[in-house]
Design a protein around this motif. Structure first.
Motif, PDB file in Angstrom:
ATOM      1  N   LYS A  56      71.935 -26.026  81.945  1.00 32.07           N
ATOM      2  CA  LYS A  56      72.442 -25.853  80.582  1.00 32.07           C
ATOM      3  C   LYS A  56      72.710 -27.162  79.852  1.00 32.07           C
ATOM      4  N   ASP A  57      73.257 -28.158  80.571  1.00 35.08           N
ATOM      5  CA  ASP A  57      73.745 -29.339  79.858  1.00 35.08           C
ATOM      6  C   ASP A  57      73.758 -30.550  80.788  1.00 35.08           C
ATOM      7  N   LEU A  58      72.965 -31.563  80.452  1.00 34.53           N
ATOM      8  CA  LEU A  58      72.911 -32.802  81.231  1.00 34.53           C
ATOM      9  C   LEU A  58      73.605 -33.960  80.514  1.00 34.53           C
ATOM     10  N   SER A  59      74.336 -33.657  79.469  1.00 34.75           N
ATOM     11  CA  SER A  59      74.882 -34.718  78.618  1.00 34.75           C
ATOM     12  C   SER A  59      75.819 -35.660  79.365  1.00 34.75           C
ATOM     13  N   ALA A  60      76.439 -35.192  80.443  1.00 35.06           N
ATOM     14  CA  ALA A  60      77.355 -36.052  81.199  1.00 35.06           C
ATOM     15  C   ALA A  60      76.631 -37.226  81.851  1.00 35.06           C
ATOM     16  N   LEU A  61      75.297 -37.144  81.942  1.00 35.93           N
ATOM     17  CA  LEU A  61      74.520 -38.222  82.557  1.00 35.93           C
ATOM     18  C   LEU A  61      73.963 -39.204  81.526  1.00 35.93           C
ATOM     19  N   GLU A  62      74.126 -38.903  80.267  1.00 32.71           N
ATOM     20  CA  GLU A  62      73.558 -39.759  79.229  1.00 32.71           C
ATOM     21  C   GLU A  62      74.247 -41.121  79.193  1.00 32.71           C
ATOM     22  N   GLY A  63      73.459 -42.159  78.924  1.00 35.76           N
ATOM     23  CA  GLY A  63      74.001 -43.502  78.781  1.00 35.76           C
ATOM     24  C   GLY A  63      74.352 -44.189  80.079  1.00 35.76           C
TER      25      GLY A  63
END
Length: 333
Positions: free
Chosen positions: A52-59
């Motif tokens: 659903k969401d991989l945003s925690a791995l961004e940056g």
């Protein structure tokens, strides 16, 4: 090295973490926090649902990622795309189940993989955990998705049956436990039937070697290096447990006639009638050449049995139930 592990708290993943820490690596785990949240307090846990969401791995940046839990190509594609600028190398844990058929022993990585029709693929799109019916075909598509997003930087590892401590599937664990209980035991098929599996710790060590060296390509990863028969496994189980087990060999025809289920009800048994002579005799020379090694079978049996004895009593997921085994023995020729 800084290593990101997708998953990492259940079976192969937890052994990867143990091995990585022992080798001095810095580990980050990305998982949902459902299983094993209390494990490895010394490493960074990043929580999220890859479906659903991989945003925690961004940056973020790591040297390598090991994907232990990808089951659908759209999820693997999303993670590989996001991480393509964040990591140098991607290891995907696939499966020997990717192959379309297992018509003969000794199949290597060039054998054709299974394919899905557009309709079959579409039927899997809305499930977080796709049906096991298409498990192998989806793993093959996952391999391709990772390679397309990170060309020349991916290693697709195709394990056979993974065994050892913390394997709750019981597809191997059944045998050390059953032999340790002793008595007359139904032994399936022919004593000289070849079998294959890999100790999870051997797989974990080699997968870390893959990440450390940047190895790419496709590799079958099962074992051992030499031919192992069902009889050898059972005799080693008896040696380890020191019990009074005796083995009554019931052939394929007898077991099939009495509707014994292969693989799950009778672990490590696939009758000839299923037409899969290559499933437990895969060619692993490429992985051996790339450094895959194996600990002694007795060690795998001993450690698996020791772990199994720490579990609560009760039924296991696979293997013959005692009453079913007694019934078969009463009908033996």
């Amino acid at each position: 090295m800084k290593i990101l592990i997708l998953g990492g708290t259940v079976f192969l993943g937890r052994h990867l973490v143990d091995a990585a820490l022992a080798r001095g690596h810095e580990v980050t785990l990305f998982h949902r926090g459902i299983h094993g949240k209390e494990l490895f307090p010394e490493v960074e846990h990043v929580y999220g649902d890859r479906t659903k969401d991989l945003s925690a791995l961004e940056g973020r940046e790591w040297d390598a990622v090991i994907d232990t839990c990808g089951q659908h190509p759209k999820h693997v594609r999303s993670s590989a795309r996001l991480l393509s600028q964040a990591v140098k190398h991607y290891t995907f844990i696939s499966s020997i189940s990717v192959y379309a058929e297992f018509p003969q022993p000794g199949m290597d990585e060039t054998a054709p993989v299974g394919r899905l029709t557009p309709e079959q693929l579409a039927s899997t799109e809305n499930s977080a955990t796709p049906s096991m019916e298409f498990y192998g075909q989806l793993k093959a598509l996952c391999e391709e998705a990772a390679e397309e997003e990170m060309p020349g930087r991916v290693c697709n590892v195709r394990p056979g049956l993974i065994v050892g401590p913390y394997d709750v599937s019981d597809r191997f664990t059944y045998w050390p436990g059953r032999v340790a209980r002793g008595g007359e035991i139904v032994a399936p098929g022919s004593p000289d039937n070849q079998i294959q599996f890999i100790d999870v710790r051997d797989l974990a060590e080699w997968v870390l070697h893959v990440a450390e060296t940047g190895l790419t390509g496709v590799y079958n990863a099962t074992g051992p290096a030499e031919v192992l028969t069902m009889q050898q496994l059972l005799e080693e189980c008896k040696t380890v447990s020191g019990g009074d087990a005796s083995f009554t060999w019931l052939d394929d025809d007898f077991l099939t006639r009495h509707e014994v289920g292969s693989w799950m009800e009778m672990p490590l048994w696939i009758p000839a009638s299923e037409g899969m002579p290559g499933f437990l005799s895969t060619n692993i020379q490429r992985a051996l050449n790339a450094g895959l090694t194996f600990r002694p079978l007795v060690t795998t049996i001993r450690d698996t049995l020791a772990w199994d004895r720490t579990r609560p009593p009760g039924e296991r997921r696979t293997g013959l139930k005692p009453e079913r085994e007694a019934e078969l023995l009463a009908m033996k020729p």
